[in-house]
Design a protein around this motif. Structure first.
Motif, mmCIF file in Angstrom:
data_model
loop_
_atom_site.group_PDB
_atom_site.id
_atom_site.type_symbol
_atom_site.label_atom_id
_atom_site.label_comp_id
_atom_site.label_asym_id
_atom_site.label_seq_id
_atom_site.Cartn_x
_atom_site.Cartn_y
_atom_site.Cartn_z
ATOM 1 N N ASN A 1 0.795 -1.239 0.000
ATOM 2 C CA ASN A 1 0.000 0.000 0.000
ATOM 3 C C ASN A 1 0.821 1.280 0.000
ATOM 4 O O ASN A 1 0.275 2.367 0.209
ATOM 5 C CB ASN A 1 -0.977 0.022 1.190
ATOM 6 N N THR A 2 2.112 1.169 -0.245
ATOM 7 C CA THR A 2 2.952 2.362 -0.307
ATOM 8 C C THR A 2 2.839 3.019 -1.678
ATOM 9 O O THR A 2 2.691 2.358 -2.698
ATOM 10 C CB THR A 2 4.408 1.982 0.020
ATOM 11 N N VAL A 3 2.899 4.363 -1.689
ATOM 12 C CA VAL A 3 2.844 5.139 -2.933
ATOM 13 C C VAL A 3 4.113 5.969 -3.050
ATOM 14 O O VAL A 3 4.445 6.748 -2.148
ATOM 15 C CB VAL A 3 1.615 6.072 -2.966
ATOM 16 N N ILE A 4 4.818 5.784 -4.151
ATOM 17 C CA ILE A 4 6.076 6.496 -4.386
ATOM 18 C C ILE A 4 5.972 7.310 -5.669
ATOM 19 O O ILE A 4 5.581 6.782 -6.720
ATOM 20 C CB ILE A 4 7.259 5.515 -4.478
ATOM 21 N N GLY A 5 6.279 8.601 -5.564
ATOM 22 C CA GLY A 5 6.363 9.441 -6.749
ATOM 23 C C GLY A 5 5.143 10.268 -7.062
ATOM 24 O O GLY A 5 5.035 10.816 -8.170
ATOM 25 N N GLY A 6 4.225 10.431 -6.108
ATOM 26 C CA GLY A 6 3.077 11.309 -6.340
ATOM 27 C C GLY A 6 3.451 12.774 -6.194
ATOM 28 O O GLY A 6 4.543 13.126 -5.740
ATOM 29 N N ASP A 7 2.530 13.648 -6.604
ATOM 30 C CA ASP A 7 2.751 15.088 -6.419
ATOM 31 C C ASP A 7 2.762 15.435 -4.937
ATOM 32 O O ASP A 7 2.018 14.852 -4.141
ATOM 33 C CB ASP A 7 1.632 15.888 -7.091
ATOM 34 N N GLY A 8 3.592 16.407 -4.592
ATOM 35 C CA GLY A 8 3.557 16.958 -3.255
ATOM 36 C C GLY A 8 2.392 17.936 -3.099
ATOM 37 O O GLY A 8 1.533 18.061 -3.980
ATOM 38 N N PHE A 9 2.388 18.642 -1.989
ATOM 39 C CA PHE A 9 1.258 19.505 -1.631
ATOM 40 C C PHE A 9 1.715 20.950 -1.670
ATOM 41 O O PHE A 9 2.109 21.527 -0.664
ATOM 42 C CB PHE A 9 0.741 19.120 -0.243
ATOM 43 N N GLN A 10 1.687 21.528 -2.868
ATOM 44 C CA GLN A 10 2.069 22.925 -3.082
ATOM 45 C C GLN A 10 0.847 23.626 -3.658
ATOM 46 O O GLN A 10 0.498 23.454 -4.826
ATOM 47 C CB GLN A 10 3.256 23.005 -4.044
ATOM 48 N N VAL A 11 0.165 24.434 -2.844
ATOM 49 C CA VAL A 11 -1.105 25.040 -3.244
ATOM 50 C C VAL A 11 -0.902 26.523 -3.545
ATOM 51 O O VAL A 11 -0.350 27.267 -2.730
ATOM 52 C CB VAL A 11 -2.163 24.875 -2.142
ATOM 53 N N LYS A 12 -1.353 26.956 -4.740
ATOM 54 C CA LYS A 12 -1.225 28.357 -5.152
ATOM 55 C C LYS A 12 -2.528 28.820 -5.802
ATOM 56 O O LYS A 12 -3.281 28.027 -6.364
ATOM 57 C CB LYS A 12 -0.076 28.532 -6.151
ATOM 58 N N ASN A 13 -2.776 30.138 -5.747
ATOM 59 C CA ASN A 13 -3.927 30.729 -6.427
ATOM 60 C C ASN A 13 -3.532 31.089 -7.852
ATOM 61 O O ASN A 13 -2.644 31.917 -8.069
ATOM 62 C CB ASN A 13 -4.390 31.983 -5.688
ATOM 63 N N LEU A 14 -4.168 30.446 -8.822
ATOM 64 C CA LEU A 14 -3.903 30.718 -10.230
ATOM 65 C C LEU A 14 -5.233 30.864 -10.969
ATOM 66 O O LEU A 14 -6.129 30.023 -10.802
ATOM 67 C CB LEU A 14 -3.091 29.585 -10.859
ATOM 68 N N GLU A 15 -5.343 31.930 -11.757
ATOM 69 C CA GLU A 15 -6.547 32.170 -12.552
ATOM 70 C C GLU A 15 -7.798 32.145 -11.692
ATOM 71 O O GLU A 15 -8.851 31.629 -12.090
ATOM 72 C CB GLU A 15 -6.640 31.145 -13.696
ATOM 73 N N GLY A 16 -7.694 32.694 -10.492
ATOM 74 C CA GLY A 16 -8.845 32.817 -9.609
ATOM 75 C C GLY A 16 -9.246 31.560 -8.877
ATOM 76 O O GLY A 16 -10.274 31.538 -8.194
ATOM 77 N N LYS A 17 -8.415 30.491 -8.995
ATOM 78 C CA LYS A 17 -8.723 29.244 -8.310
ATOM 79 C C LYS A 17 -7.508 28.728 -7.545
ATOM 80 O O LYS A 17 -6.374 28.940 -7.957
ATOM 81 C CB LYS A 17 -9.179 28.175 -9.314
ATOM 82 N N ARG A 18 -7.788 28.033 -6.436
ATOM 83 C CA ARG A 18 -6.710 27.393 -5.687
ATOM 84 C C ARG A 18 -6.365 26.066 -6.360
ATOM 85 O O ARG A 18 -7.236 25.218 -6.565
ATOM 86 C CB ARG A 18 -7.119 27.170 -4.233
ATOM 87 N N LYS A 19 -5.093 25.885 -6.706
ATOM 88 C CA LYS A 19 -4.669 24.685 -7.422
ATOM 89 C C LYS A 19 -3.463 24.048 -6.736
ATOM 90 O O LYS A 19 -2.609 24.753 -6.191
ATOM 91 C CB LYS A 19 -4.300 25.040 -8.861
ATOM 92 N N VAL A 20 -3.412 22.721 -6.788
ATOM 93 C CA VAL A 20 -2.206 22.002 -6.364
ATOM 94 C C VAL A 20 -1.258 21.977 -7.553
ATOM 95 O O VAL A 20 -1.611 21.500 -8.640
ATOM 96 C CB VAL A 20 -2.545 20.572 -5.908
#
Length: 333
Positions: free
Chosen positions: A158-177
């Motif tokens: 059940n281990t997951v290697i290589g997924g996206d981290g958690f970097q959240v920014k406001n772009l084009e009026g929406k919060r995106k990872v």
């Protein structure tokens, strides 16, 4: 090691369709990154700053180019290159980065898999994954693109290697990872427990776990972190982004380590600790926030004061303090 862009971009190309202009010499850009991002191509990196303090840091760095607000223009120096804008430098930086990502302008690995490795039928191995010799990958493991697995690595269920981290920014009026374009490198003789999550690097760098490190169940290691050799990371611990952990470090159960910190060689982080400051080598820290409560020998025993000397309570190795409260063996002093 890092993954760069397939096609380098000139700064003059980048600013062409932006509300911005180039100040300083034109340069080729092959990667993005923060001031703290690890890279072997700093002169080809584009970054951004939002204050005079960080602009001064950029000016003394070897990073090639920086996006700044026009209010900081007077602090620019002739040796460096800048994209100057009246808009938010951070927003512009991530907008440019996202456009490069969406255009597929990032390198990926070529898949290889040694025949001696055992992979459970329920494991999911994506393309752009490299797997070495005599590994054992157990049930329901997910290994995502741009991951390198060394030799004799064990990865439990059940281990997951290589997924996206958690970097959240406001772009084009929406919060995106923000998508991550780096990878994960697991070196030889590493053992990873069940339900562990190891995120890939953000801007092309590799989250790296060095030889013979052992990771318990339910551990989270965030993007762009580097774990040294022969470390022990106990269950439930969380290590935030861009942390550097030295060699032979012990991290106890349910510890939290804040982003961008350095955890020195042979240090010990006690159970349940919350680390918000970097830890020097051989220090034993504990608590929330973690504070130094003792010293640790390379053999893991306590260092004690005896006859006005610092000596290991078990192996008799002797130590001395040098500048900045760093501990070294007397033989190397």
């Amino acid at each position: 090691m890092e993954l760069g862009m397939r096609k380098k971009l000139l700064l003059s190309e980048i600013v062409r369709n932006l509300n911005a202009y180039l100040l300083g010499s034109d340069k080729l850009i092959s990667k993005f990154g923060n001031l703290s991002s690890a890279t072997d191509k700093p002169q080809q990196q584009l970054t951004y700053v939002i204050s005079a303090k960080y602009l001064k840091s950029f000016n003394t760095s070897n990073i090639g180019a920086c996006i700044i607000h026009e209010s900081l223009k007077e602090l620019c120096i002739k040796e460096k290159s800048y994209i100057v804008t009246s808009e938010s430098p951070e927003h512009m930086f991530y907008t440019i980065f996202m456009e490069c990502y969406q255009n597929g302008n990032y390198e990926t690995l070529s898949s290889t898999r040694d025949s001696s490795t055992i992979i459970a039928p329920s494991a999911v191995i994506h393309d752009s994954v490299v797997i070495g010799k005599n590994c054992k990958i157990m049930d329901n493991v997910v290994i995502l693109p741009n991951t390198i697995i060394g030799d004799r690595v064990i990865i439990k269920p059940n281990t997951v290697i290589g997924g996206d981290g958690f970097q959240v920014k406001n772009l084009e009026g929406k919060r995106k990872v923000i998508p991550h374009v780096g990878g994960v490198k697991i070196m030889d003789d590493v053992e990873i427990g069940s339900s562990v999550c190891i995120d890939k690097g953000l801007f092309g760098e590799f989250t790296t776990i060095h030889n013979e490190t052992k990771i318990d169940n339910l551990v989270h290691i965030a993007h762009s972190t580097v774990i040294g050799q022969s470390c022990t990371i106990a269950a439930g611990s969380s290590i935030a982004g861009a942390v550097t952990v030295g060699n032979n470090v012990w991290i106890g159960v349910n510890c939290s380590i804040n982003q961008l910190l350095n955890i020195g060689d042979y240090s010990l982080v006690g159970t349940g600790s919350v680390v918000i400051k970097s830890v020097l080598p051989h220090k034993k820290v504990f608590g929330s926030p973690a504070k130094t409560i003792g010293l640790v020998c390379k053999c893991r025993a306590d260092i004690i004061s005896s006859d006005e000397q610092l000596v290991c309570s078990q192996c008799d190795t002797r130590y001395a303090f040098i500048e900045d409260h760093r501990l070294v063996e007397v033989a190397n002093f």
